[in-house]
Design an enzyme around this catalytic site. Sequence first.
Site, PDB file in Angstrom:
ATOM      1  CG  ASP A  16      -1.680   1.200   1.473  1.00  0.00           C
ATOM      2  OD1 ASP A  16      -1.555   2.174   0.699  1.00  0.00           O
ATOM      3  OD2 ASP A  16      -2.469   1.208   2.443  1.00  0.00           O
ATOM      4  CB  ILE A  17       1.637   3.757  -2.629  1.00  0.00           C
ATOM      5  CG1 ILE A  17       2.908   4.504  -3.001  1.00  0.00           C
ATOM      6  CG2 ILE A  17       0.416   4.653  -2.748  1.00  0.00           C
ATOM      7  CD1 ILE A  17       3.084   4.749  -4.475  1.00  0.00           C
ATOM      8  CG  ASN A  30      -9.058  13.794 -10.956  1.00  0.00           C
ATOM      9  OD1 ASN A  30      -8.947  15.006 -10.821  1.00  0.00           O
ATOM     10  ND2 ASN A  30      -9.562  13.004 -10.015  1.00  0.00           N
ATOM     11  N   GLY A  38      -9.588   4.866  -5.597  1.00  0.00           N
ATOM     12  CA  GLY A  38      -8.303   4.198  -5.813  1.00  0.00           C
ATOM     13  C   GLY A  38      -7.197   4.763  -4.947  1.00  0.00           C
ATOM     14  CB  VAL A  39      -3.590   4.953  -5.627  1.00  0.00           C
ATOM     15  CG1 VAL A  39      -3.369   5.845  -6.770  1.00  0.00           C
ATOM     16  CG2 VAL A  39      -2.367   4.921  -4.749  1.00  0.00           C
ATOM     17  CG  ASP A  40      -6.612  11.073  -6.308  1.00  0.00           C
ATOM     18  OD1 ASP A  40      -5.986  11.706  -5.448  1.00  0.00           O
ATOM     19  OD2 ASP A  40      -7.201  11.615  -7.269  1.00  0.00           O
ATOM     20  CB  SER A 123      -3.243   4.626 -16.502  1.00  0.00           C
ATOM     21  OG  SER A 123      -3.202   6.011 -16.732  1.00  0.00           O
ATOM     22  CB  THR A 124      -3.205  -0.363 -13.986  1.00  0.00           C
ATOM     23  OG1 THR A 124      -2.688  -0.020 -12.693  1.00  0.00           O
ATOM     24  CG2 THR A 124      -2.100  -0.289 -15.012  1.00  0.00           C
ATOM     25  CE1 TYR A 127      -9.232   8.470 -14.927  1.00  0.00           C
ATOM     26  CE2 TYR A 127      -6.946   9.081 -15.248  1.00  0.00           C
ATOM     27  CZ  TYR A 127      -8.228   9.426 -14.884  1.00  0.00           C
ATOM     28  OH  TYR A 127      -8.518  10.712 -14.493  1.00  0.00           O
TER      29      TYR A 127
HETATM   30  N1  AR6 Z   1      -1.329   1.554  -3.000  1.00  0.00           N
HETATM   31  C1  AR6 Z   1      -0.820   1.178  -4.201  1.00  0.00           C
HETATM   32  N2  AR6 Z   1      -1.582   0.980  -5.305  1.00  0.00           N
HETATM   33  C2  AR6 Z   1      -2.914   1.150  -5.174  1.00  0.00           C
HETATM   34  C3  AR6 Z   1      -3.532   1.538  -3.955  1.00  0.00           C
HETATM   35  C4  AR6 Z   1      -2.680   1.747  -2.836  1.00  0.00           C
HETATM   36  N3  AR6 Z   1      -3.151   2.122  -1.653  1.00  0.00           N
HETATM   37  N4  AR6 Z   1      -4.877   1.626  -4.165  1.00  0.00           N
HETATM   38  C5  AR6 Z   1      -5.098   1.289  -5.466  1.00  0.00           C
HETATM   39  N5  AR6 Z   1      -3.922   0.993  -6.068  1.00  0.00           N
HETATM   40  P1  AR6 Z   1      -6.374   4.008  -9.674  1.00  0.00           P
HETATM   41  P2  AR6 Z   1      -5.962   5.312 -12.305  1.00  0.00           P
HETATM   42  C6  AR6 Z   1      -3.657   0.582  -7.470  1.00  0.00           C
HETATM   43  O1  AR6 Z   1      -7.791   3.707  -9.980  1.00  0.00           O
HETATM   44  O2  AR6 Z   1      -6.332   4.064 -13.016  1.00  0.00           O
HETATM   45  C7  AR6 Z   1      -9.039   8.056  -9.215  1.00  0.00           C
HETATM   46  O3  AR6 Z   1     -10.375   8.200  -8.876  1.00  0.00           O
HETATM   47  C8  AR6 Z   1      -4.807   0.004  -8.250  1.00  0.00           C
HETATM   48  O4  AR6 Z   1      -4.958  -1.380  -7.983  1.00  0.00           O
HETATM   49  O5  AR6 Z   1      -6.033   4.496  -8.329  1.00  0.00           O
HETATM   50  O6  AR6 Z   1      -4.759   6.074 -12.740  1.00  0.00           O
HETATM   51  C9  AR6 Z   1      -8.367   9.367  -9.577  1.00  0.00           C
HETATM   52  O7  AR6 Z   1      -8.936  10.464  -8.918  1.00  0.00           O
HETATM   53  C10 AR6 Z   1      -4.361   0.243  -9.686  1.00  0.00           C
HETATM   54  O8  AR6 Z   1      -3.526  -0.809 -10.164  1.00  0.00           O
HETATM   55  O9  AR6 Z   1      -5.767   5.122 -10.711  1.00  0.00           O
HETATM   56  C11 AR6 Z   1      -8.574   9.454 -11.054  1.00  0.00           C
HETATM   57  O10 AR6 Z   1      -9.811  10.050 -11.378  1.00  0.00           O
HETATM   58  C12 AR6 Z   1      -3.501   1.499  -9.598  1.00  0.00           C
HETATM   59  O11 AR6 Z   1      -3.296   1.731  -8.202  1.00  0.00           O
HETATM   60  C13 AR6 Z   1      -8.556   8.030 -11.509  1.00  0.00           C
HETATM   61  O12 AR6 Z   1      -8.957   7.249 -10.390  1.00  0.00           O
HETATM   62  C14 AR6 Z   1      -4.124   2.724 -10.210  1.00  0.00           C
HETATM   63  O13 AR6 Z   1      -5.525   2.708  -9.991  1.00  0.00           O
HETATM   64  C15 AR6 Z   1      -7.169   7.576 -11.898  1.00  0.00           C
HETATM   65  O14 AR6 Z   1      -7.227   6.262 -12.382  1.00  0.00           O
END
Ligand code: AR6
Length: 175
Positions: A16-17, A30, A38-40, A123-124, A127
């Site tokens: 977990d980052i 975004n 997600g991570v955001d 993005s994974t 997105y």
């Molecule tokens: N630590 C590490 N990786 C994580 C964590 C964490 N705590 N939580 C999720 N991931 P995403 P995107 C992984 O959706 O695709 C948001 O709403 C997750 O499994 O966080 O770039 C933003 O506000 C995935 O592999 O980001 C944007 O609107 C990766 O992080 C949009 O989503 C990225 O998933 C960005 O989408």
Amino acid sequence: MKITINNSILELVVGDITKEETEAIVNAANSGLRGGGGVDGAIHRAGGPQIMEECRKIGGCPTGNAVITSGGCLKAKYVIHAVGPVYHGGEMGEAELLASAYQNSLKRASENSIRNISFPSLSTGAYGYPFDEAAPVALKTVIEYLKRHDEIGQVRFVLFGADAYRAYESALRGI
Ligand code: AR6
């Protein structure tokens, strides 16, 4: 998995980052820097409201670019907010935009004398970029940067689960 490029370390871990003890973590943001899931969502929850206040002042960030704020109450001193592309099948310039988001994140690190930085897999999630397509782009971009910039000492990919880790591990073995 860990490799050395010149004098820098590139490491893949599962985790977990938000828990990273490093100088900067990268957020998958975004372009409105408005926060989200997600991570955001996890970074803003763990880092407290100061990060969002700084994001509001910055106002936004185009796809493929990255901006920097403090880390609020995270262990990391900085958060670099990178905006990766939405995946539309792979023929819409996604790979270039994804590479650019990694490159610009590393540039923000270099400019701020940050030596150690941790990335999620941009993005994974929301997105929709497939891991097996995103991983080689992410890794090649970081490796190219490390070859030319010895001011960065360590880059760690913090992958959220075994599937993500396997995709990155297999891409790294193939490079
Ligand atoms: N630590 C590490 N990786 C994580 C964590 C964490 N705590 N939580 C999720 N991931 P995403 P995107 C992984 O959706 O695709 C948001 O709403 C997750 O499994 O966080 O770039 C933003 O506000 C995935 O592999 O980001 C944007 O609107 C990766 O992080 C949009 O989503 C990225 O998933 C960005 O989408």
